[in-house]
Design a protein around this motif. Structure first.
Motif, PDB file in Angstrom:
ATOM      1  N   ALA A 125     -15.900  61.006  76.760  1.00 41.43           N
ATOM      2  CA  ALA A 125     -14.766  60.101  76.969  1.00 41.43           C
ATOM      3  C   ALA A 125     -14.184  59.712  75.618  1.00 41.43           C
ATOM      4  CB  ALA A 125     -15.204  58.848  77.724  1.00 41.43           C
ATOM      5  N   ALA A 126     -12.890  59.707  75.541  1.00 36.55           N
ATOM      6  CA  ALA A 126     -12.195  59.242  74.335  1.00 36.55           C
ATOM      7  C   ALA A 126     -12.180  57.716  74.333  1.00 36.55           C
ATOM      8  CB  ALA A 126     -10.766  59.774  74.318  1.00 36.55           C
ATOM      9  N   ARG A 127     -11.920  57.134  73.166  1.00 35.06           N
ATOM     10  CA  ARG A 127     -11.780  55.681  73.045  1.00 35.06           C
ATOM     11  C   ARG A 127     -10.344  55.396  72.628  1.00 35.06           C
ATOM     12  NH1 ARG A 127     -17.251  53.624  70.093  1.00 35.06           N
ATOM     13  NH2 ARG A 127     -16.336  51.594  70.494  1.00 35.06           N
ATOM     14  N   LEU A 128      -9.557  54.878  73.559  1.00 35.37           N
ATOM     15  CA  LEU A 128      -8.137  54.615  73.356  1.00 35.37           C
ATOM     16  C   LEU A 128      -7.928  53.118  73.212  1.00 35.37           C
ATOM     17  CD1 LEU A 128      -6.952  56.934  76.248  1.00 35.37           C
ATOM     18  CD2 LEU A 128      -7.442  57.566  73.882  1.00 35.37           C
TER      19      LEU A 128
ATOM     20  N   SER B 202     -10.445  54.932  78.463  1.00 35.09           N
ATOM     21  CA  SER B 202     -11.130  56.167  78.113  1.00 35.09           C
ATOM     22  C   SER B 202     -10.330  57.400  78.516  1.00 35.09           C
ATOM     23  CB  SER B 202     -12.518  56.212  78.750  1.00 35.09           C
ATOM     24  OG  SER B 202     -12.400  56.147  80.150  1.00 35.09           O
ATOM     25  N   GLU B 203      -9.206  57.179  79.168  1.00 31.67           N
ATOM     26  CA  GLU B 203      -8.323  58.303  79.474  1.00 31.67           C
ATOM     27  C   GLU B 203      -6.887  57.808  79.499  1.00 31.67           C
ATOM     28  OE1 GLU B 203      -8.447  58.797  84.239  1.00 31.67           O
ATOM     29  OE2 GLU B 203     -10.229  59.479  83.184  1.00 31.67           O
ATOM     30  N   ILE B 204      -5.968  58.730  79.296  1.00 30.75           N
ATOM     31  CA  ILE B 204      -4.553  58.392  79.224  1.00 30.75           C
ATOM     32  C   ILE B 204      -3.985  58.371  80.627  1.00 30.75           C
ATOM     33  CG2 ILE B 204      -2.296  59.166  78.379  1.00 30.75           C
ATOM     34  CD1 ILE B 204      -3.878  60.403  75.985  1.00 30.75           C
TER      35      ILE B 204
ATOM     36  N   MET C  17     -11.696  67.875  70.954  1.00 32.98           N
ATOM     37  CA  MET C  17     -11.256  66.846  71.897  1.00 32.98           C
ATOM     38  C   MET C  17     -10.815  65.592  71.152  1.00 32.98           C
ATOM     39  SD  MET C  17     -11.896  68.438  74.757  1.00 32.98           S
ATOM     40  CE  MET C  17     -11.777  67.140  75.988  1.00 32.98           C
TER      41      MET C  17
END
Length: 134
Positions: free
Chosen positions: A102-105, A119-121, A5
């Motif tokens: 959750a991603a860190r963008l 946390s999301e695109i 991920m």
């Protein structure tokens, strides 16, 4: 089952320097590291928006607040100053961990200063997307 991920993304950062005669790496402003959760020596993938180059290297820390994105060593051949990059890191996640993952963008301005995080695109539909054919 494990899935690979997106862990972190620095979106559209600008290259501030390329140092060919330096041990290979990518120096990143410590503010950006903190916001993204990236760590020194962590593997990263770099996508050059200007020329389509895609390559991997590792993180080193640059001075906090400097806006520095420096490609060093062989990576310096993959970009030029002012090229726009996407820097991404990935992580293996167990299936059971996915619901809380959750991603860190991190999104930046023209000086590599943080504009926003997410946390999301957010998907932006193309022109005409979703319209019924006439």
């Amino acid at each position: 089952m494990r899935r690979t991920m997106l862990q972190a993304k620095l979106h559209r950062v600008k290259v501030t320097q390329c140092e060919l005669d330096y041990e290979g790496s990518c120096a990143i402003d410590d503010d950006l590291l903190e916001a993204s959760g990236l760590l020194p020596l962590q593997k990263i993938d770099i996508y050059n928006v200007n020329n389509g180059e895609r390559f991997s290297t590792y993180v080193i820390r640059a001075e906090r607040g400097s806006g520095v994105i420096s490609l060093n060593g062989a990576a310096a051949r993959k970009a030029q100053n002012n090229d726009i990059l996407i820097i991404a890191a990935y992580v293996e996640v167990e299936e059971a961990e996915l619901p809380g993952f959750a991603a860190r963008l991190v999104y930046v301005d023209g000086q590599n200063r943080i504009k926003s995080t997410a946390s999301e695109i957010a998907v932006q539909p193309a022109a005409g997307w979703g319209k019924a054919a006439e």
